[in-house]
Enzyme design. Sequence first.
Site: not given
Ligand SMILES: [Mg+2]
Length: 376
Positions: A24-26, A173, A175, A206, A230, A256, A306
């Site tokens: 994800d973006a992290k 969903k 990201k 995220n 989100e 979450e 979540h």
């Molecule tokens: Mg999430």
Amino acid sequence: MSIDAIKSIEVKLIKVPLAKAVSDAKVITGKQTPLTEVMITLVRIQTEAGYEGLGYTYCKRFGGPAQFSLAKEYAPRLIGEDPNDISRLWYKLLWSSISIGDSGVAVQSITPFDIALWDIKAKRANLSISKLLGQHHTHVPCYNTTGGFLQDSIEEVIDNAKKVLSQGAGGIKIKVGQANYMEDVRRVAALREAIGDDIPIMVDANQQWDVSTALKAGRHLDQFNLVWLEEPVGAHDVEGHHRLSRTLSTPIATGEMLTSFREGLPYLERAAFDVCQLDCPRIGGITPYRKVMERCEEKRLVLAPHYSMEIHLPLTACYNGDVWVEHFEWFEQIGIFNEKVEMKNGMMIVPTRLGIGLSLNEDVSAKYTIETKIIS
Ligand SMILES: [Mg+2]
């Protein structure tokens, strides 16, 4: 009236590998490495009267052995106790570990016991957990997340979306949260174009934007009629989420990363989000999660917990309001539980099996179990 007593407890640490690593973006922003597995601490409680309850907690990337270690420390404190007194036992465990805090890993390690005790309570009443708590929905809308991660090209994301929609998912969903938010906007536009105007789409940043970037990105994203945006900003930025919720037309979802009911309270009291994503295993189990549901109902929020569809499906069924369950097929891919979630026409069917309705597949779990401890 005779009471029952907890006779023995089995505690297991299980590692569930993913079929493919996801980002994800992290990860894109360099804060984390791709996710390759989920760690589960699972307990099975046996009672003198012959009941068995199953519960689990989980974590991603980090902390699985810590949750397992604390669970082994908690378990002896429950031996001989009446399994009916769930709230009292929850606080007994919390007070026993209070010097390490009353949120985070401390309460997440209480989760498997709490869920197992609710499993027993429902089985003793000869009811599913939804019927024990009081059911509002027999079917719950669901959306898929696993096909929308950032390591996949938008063409792959669209293929994944079409596949999972044909399998019964009700929404998609994907990201977002990349450094150049226009890249996110282009991906969302391509997905909307490919699956049409009527399929619900959610996006998840995220926590990778600041408020002004989230506002700019959010104004572009408002045109796509999204179900929610989100974690646009930091998980504990109540004011930031509140401002975005009041400014953008897209509903704002978060929660979450909060690790206790108390951490969720500033959001719940202010209705600083539109969609509540607090996660039952992450905040200490069903006992605190029921309090979350009550607060959400007061504020008329959407309840969309979540992850953990196996636990959240029967709980969202008990909410007096709009709900979503997140479809993650990771446990089903290896078959850790004997039961599968049934998904049809955009909805998950709420199970009618007794208790939580989950049983461990012994052969599969043996393959992935790192350690087992039995306390009696
Ligand atoms: Mg999430």
